[in-house]
Design a protein around this motif. Structure first.
Motif, PDB file in Angstrom:
ATOM      1  N   GLN A  26      52.033   1.353 -22.610  1.00  0.00           N
ATOM      2  CA  GLN A  26      53.311   0.391 -22.445  1.00  0.00           C
ATOM      3  C   GLN A  26      54.731   0.790 -22.930  1.00  0.00           C
ATOM      4  O   GLN A  26      54.408   1.550 -24.032  1.00  0.00           O
ATOM      5  N   ASP A  28      58.803  -0.634 -23.674  1.00  0.00           N
ATOM      6  CA  ASP A  28      59.434  -1.797 -23.738  1.00  0.00           C
ATOM      7  C   ASP A  28      58.871  -3.075 -23.607  1.00  0.00           C
ATOM      8  O   ASP A  28      57.020  -3.365 -23.009  1.00  0.00           O
ATOM      9  N   GLN A  29      59.381  -2.858 -21.848  1.00  0.00           N
ATOM     10  CA  GLN A  29      58.750  -4.667 -21.004  1.00  0.00           C
ATOM     11  C   GLN A  29      57.725  -4.184 -19.744  1.00  0.00           C
ATOM     12  O   GLN A  29      57.641  -4.086 -19.052  1.00  0.00           O
ATOM     13  N   CYS A  69      49.368  -8.404 -18.097  1.00  0.00           N
ATOM     14  CA  CYS A  69      49.607  -8.279 -16.808  1.00  0.00           C
ATOM     15  C   CYS A  69      48.910  -8.593 -15.248  1.00  0.00           C
ATOM     16  O   CYS A  69      47.808  -8.515 -15.552  1.00  0.00           O
ATOM     17  N   ARG A 127      55.756  -5.027 -14.461  1.00  0.00           N
ATOM     18  CA  ARG A 127      56.749  -5.967 -15.789  1.00  0.00           C
ATOM     19  C   ARG A 127      56.162  -6.447 -16.831  1.00  0.00           C
ATOM     20  O   ARG A 127      55.294  -7.416 -15.601  1.00  0.00           O
ATOM     21  N   HIS A 130      57.200 -12.137 -21.037  1.00  0.00           N
ATOM     22  CA  HIS A 130      57.043 -12.289 -21.863  1.00  0.00           C
ATOM     23  C   HIS A 130      56.713 -13.641 -22.588  1.00  0.00           C
ATOM     24  O   HIS A 130      56.075 -14.486 -22.038  1.00  0.00           O
TER      25      HIS A 130
END
Length: 130
Positions: A26, A28-29, A69, A127, A130
């Protein structure tokens, strides 16, 4: 520069420790998932091809879940095939179950001559929501 955080699905850390790599990283996003194969819990290949493909997707799903995810978060796919001409219809049928609706992720399929006893491998970038 953002840190790299290793991600592992439950119960499979020994496989990655033995071969000295992470199931996913992982940053960042984004979640960068290493190639997933249709390996049973003991690390051996599932012998029947369609079952091997389905197990590779199940192993992928476990790794994605460990990274927060799901399949819907995948943006890029690379698959590796030992006999694309013979195998591709089976792979596409499973892919259509996993990704039934547009927009579909990018997809690159590569024919190879060796996958350490396996016939299919899938790696992705997802991705992290959030």
């Amino acid at each position: 520069m953002s840190p790299r955080n290793a991600v592992f699905p439950a119960g499979r850390q020994d496989l990655y420790a033995t071969h000295k790599y992470s199931a996913a990283i992982q940053s960042d996003q984004l979640l960068f998932v290493s190639g997933q194969v249709g390996s049973r819990s003991d690390g051996s290949p599932e012998p029947e091809f369609e079952a091997q493909v389905r197990l590779a997707f199940a192993n992928l799903e476990a790794t994605l879940k460990a990274g927060g995810c799901g399949f819907e978060d995948i943006v890029d796919v690379t698959t590796f095939h030992t006999d694309p001409k013979v195998q591709f219809d089976t792979v596409l049928a499973v892919k259509d179950e996993v990704f039934p609706d547009a927009p579909y992720p990018n997809w690159t399929a590569v024919g190879v001559n060796w996958l350490a006893g396996f016939d299919f491998e899938i790696k992705v970038i997802a991705r992290i929501p959030h």
